[in-house]
Design a protein around this motif. Structure first.
Motif, PDB file in Angstrom:
ATOM      1  N   UNK A   1       0.801  -1.223   0.000  1.00 58.93           N
ATOM      2  CA  UNK A   1       0.000   0.000   0.000  1.00 58.93           C
ATOM      3  C   UNK A   1       0.834   1.273   0.000  1.00 58.93           C
ATOM      4  N   UNK A   2       2.142   1.174   0.258  1.00 64.43           N
ATOM      5  CA  UNK A   2       2.982   2.371   0.149  1.00 64.43           C
ATOM      6  C   UNK A   2       2.964   2.931  -1.265  1.00 64.43           C
ATOM      7  N   UNK A   3       2.626   2.083  -2.241  1.00 62.00           N
ATOM      8  CA  UNK A   3       2.542   2.551  -3.629  1.00 62.00           C
ATOM      9  C   UNK A   3       1.433   3.573  -3.822  1.00 62.00           C
ATOM     10  N   UNK A   4       0.501   3.671  -2.879  1.00 53.62           N
ATOM     11  CA  UNK A   4      -0.551   4.680  -2.986  1.00 53.62           C
ATOM     12  C   UNK A   4       0.020   6.097  -2.953  1.00 53.62           C
ATOM     13  N   UNK A   5       1.247   6.237  -2.470  1.00 51.34           N
ATOM     14  CA  UNK A   5       1.891   7.557  -2.509  1.00 51.34           C
ATOM     15  C   UNK A   5       2.085   8.040  -3.937  1.00 51.34           C
ATOM     16  N   UNK A   6       2.024   7.106  -4.901  1.00 45.17           N
ATOM     17  CA  UNK A   6       2.191   7.482  -6.311  1.00 45.17           C
ATOM     18  C   UNK A   6       0.889   7.911  -6.979  1.00 45.17           C
ATOM     19  N   UNK A   7      -0.209   7.817  -6.261  1.00 43.23           N
ATOM     20  CA  UNK A   7      -1.509   8.128  -6.873  1.00 43.23           C
ATOM     21  C   UNK A   7      -1.544   9.522  -7.499  1.00 43.23           C
ATOM     22  N   UNK A   8      -1.122  10.600  -6.805  1.00 41.59           N
ATOM     23  CA  UNK A   8      -1.200  11.923  -7.436  1.00 41.59           C
ATOM     24  C   UNK A   8      -0.422  12.004  -8.751  1.00 41.59           C
ATOM     25  N   UNK A   9       0.768  11.372  -8.799  1.00 43.03           N
ATOM     26  CA  UNK A   9       1.552  11.416 -10.030  1.00 43.03           C
ATOM     27  C   UNK A   9       0.861  10.639 -11.153  1.00 43.03           C
ATOM     28  N   UNK A  10       0.315   9.471 -10.827  1.00 43.89           N
ATOM     29  CA  UNK A  10      -0.252   8.627 -11.880  1.00 43.89           C
ATOM     30  C   UNK A  10      -1.654   9.051 -12.285  1.00 43.89           C
ATOM     31  N   UNK A  11      -2.286   9.873 -11.491  1.00 39.51           N
ATOM     32  CA  UNK A  11      -3.542  10.461 -11.943  1.00 39.51           C
ATOM     33  C   UNK A  11      -3.292  11.623 -12.902  1.00 39.51           C
ATOM     34  N   UNK A  12      -2.068  12.156 -12.833  1.00 41.19           N
ATOM     35  CA  UNK A  12      -1.742  13.273 -13.706  1.00 41.19           C
ATOM     36  C   UNK A  12      -0.877  12.906 -14.891  1.00 41.19           C
ATOM     37  N   UNK A  13      -0.389  11.675 -14.947  1.00 39.21           N
ATOM     38  CA  UNK A  13       0.479  11.267 -16.045  1.00 39.21           C
ATOM     39  C   UNK A  13       0.855   9.808 -15.924  1.00 39.21           C
ATOM     40  N   UNK A  14       1.826   9.393 -16.743  1.00 41.82           N
ATOM     41  CA  UNK A  14       2.212   7.984 -16.796  1.00 41.82           C
ATOM     42  C   UNK A  14       3.605   7.724 -16.231  1.00 41.82           C
ATOM     43  N   UNK A  15       4.145   8.701 -15.502  1.00 43.27           N
ATOM     44  CA  UNK A  15       5.507   8.579 -14.990  1.00 43.27           C
ATOM     45  C   UNK A  15       5.510   8.761 -13.474  1.00 43.27           C
ATOM     46  N   UNK A  16       6.173   7.835 -12.783  1.00 42.22           N
ATOM     47  CA  UNK A  16       6.459   7.993 -11.357  1.00 42.22           C
ATOM     48  C   UNK A  16       7.873   8.529 -11.235  1.00 42.22           C
ATOM     49  N   UNK A  17       8.017   9.660 -10.601  1.00 40.14           N
ATOM     50  CA  UNK A  17       9.335  10.249 -10.386  1.00 40.14           C
ATOM     51  C   UNK A  17       9.754  10.005  -8.945  1.00 40.14           C
ATOM     52  N   UNK A  18      10.916   9.384  -8.785  1.00 39.85           N
ATOM     53  CA  UNK A  18      11.364   9.050  -7.445  1.00 39.85           C
ATOM     54  C   UNK A  18      12.846   8.771  -7.417  1.00 39.85           C
TER      55      UNK A  18
END
Length: 280
Positions: A136-153
């Motif tokens: 569930x820590x991957x939920x931190x990526x929700x804002x990025x993936x709702x706005x695009x197709x790239x996770x920046x980290x």
């Protein structure tokens, strides 16, 4: 009756749901009972474990306690003293694999160790669940993936064996309700070691999107998290452990499968369960 402290957290909520599905009586401790949205039949009590500030009536009839809240770090001994006074026999603590396999800043490891120490000195039959990082820590990526197709980290090659919250809850319930788990430290992980690149790829399959992970410097990630108003402890906790896991992968164990007599749920299952959260 089972008292769940941290009842609206990722693990606590799943424990409440699974216990209620089995017909068990549950008292859920939460700071915001009006917003808890827990299963019908759950006794929801307003309480703050950091005080601790939990009404005495919350302990009536208690048999076992789940301690799944970092808010209780400084008050765990007092909480468990109350539980024992009202007749509790067992305590299960949600801890971290870093206690046994150090990664990240020592102060965070020390916090989990203190939580375990409180359980072990409580006089109750105790079980400590040393969990790897949560799916569930991957939920931190929700804002990025709702706005695009790239996770920046940062630290895209950092590798752990993340665990589904349903598996942690299922093991916790075994330990809450059975006598065979007293005095045990269980290291709980998912079934496979995954990098952040791997997890993004699996999320892409679950959401039917072409997703990618873009590597940024840790300083950029820290600055971005601070700009969002997050406390300094949040990037400290995240980046410290990822830096270590980029050099040495976290542990992978078969403990979940051994305790539940079925394979541990993999990250693909978690991603399918939560795909809608990442929908644009």
């Amino acid at each position: 009756m089972y008292v769940v402290i941290g009842a609206t957290g990722i693990v606590g909520r799943n424990v409440v749901e699974q216990l209620r599905a089995a017909g068990a009586e549950v008292t859920a401790i939460t700071r915001a009972p009006d917003a808890a949205v827990l299963p019908p039949g759950t006794t929801v009590v307003r309480g703050d474990p950091s005080g601790p500030d939990i009404p005495d009536h919350a302990w009536d009839g208690v048999e076992a306690v789940l301690l799944s809240s970092r808010a209780a770090l400084v008050s765990a001994s007092e909480l468990l003293s109350h539980a024992a006074r009202y007749g509790a026999r067992r305590v299960v603590v949600v801890s971290a694999a870093t206690v046994q396999y150090p990664a990240g800043e020592p102060r965070f490891i020390a916090g989990f160790r203190a939580l375990e120490d409180a359980a072990e000195s409580s006089g109750l039959a105790w079980t400590c669940l040393r969990c790897s990082d949560f799916d569930a820590n991957a939920l931190a990526w929700v804002p990025q993936l709702r706005g695009g197709d790239v996770v920046r980290g940062a630290y895209g090659d950092a590798a752990t064996s993340p665990i589904h919250e349903r598996d942690i809850a299922a093991v916790a319930i075994r330990a809450l309700t059975e006598d065979d788990h007293a005095g045990r430290h269980y290291v709980l992980t998912g079934p496979a070691s995954l990098t952040q690149h791997d997890k993004v790829r699996i999320l892409g399959t679950a959401t039917r999107r072409d997703l990618s992970f873009a590597e940024l410097a840790p300083e950029q990630i820290r600055a971005a998290m601070t700009a969002q108003g997050l406390p300094a402890d949040v990037p400290d906790r995240l980046l410290g452990s990822l830096a270590d896991y980029a050099h040495t992968p976290g542990p992978t164990t078969d403990t979940v499968a051994e305790l539940l007599a079925r394979p541990a749920l993999d990250f693909a299952t978690w991603a399918a369960d939560h795909a809608s959260a990442f929908t644009r």
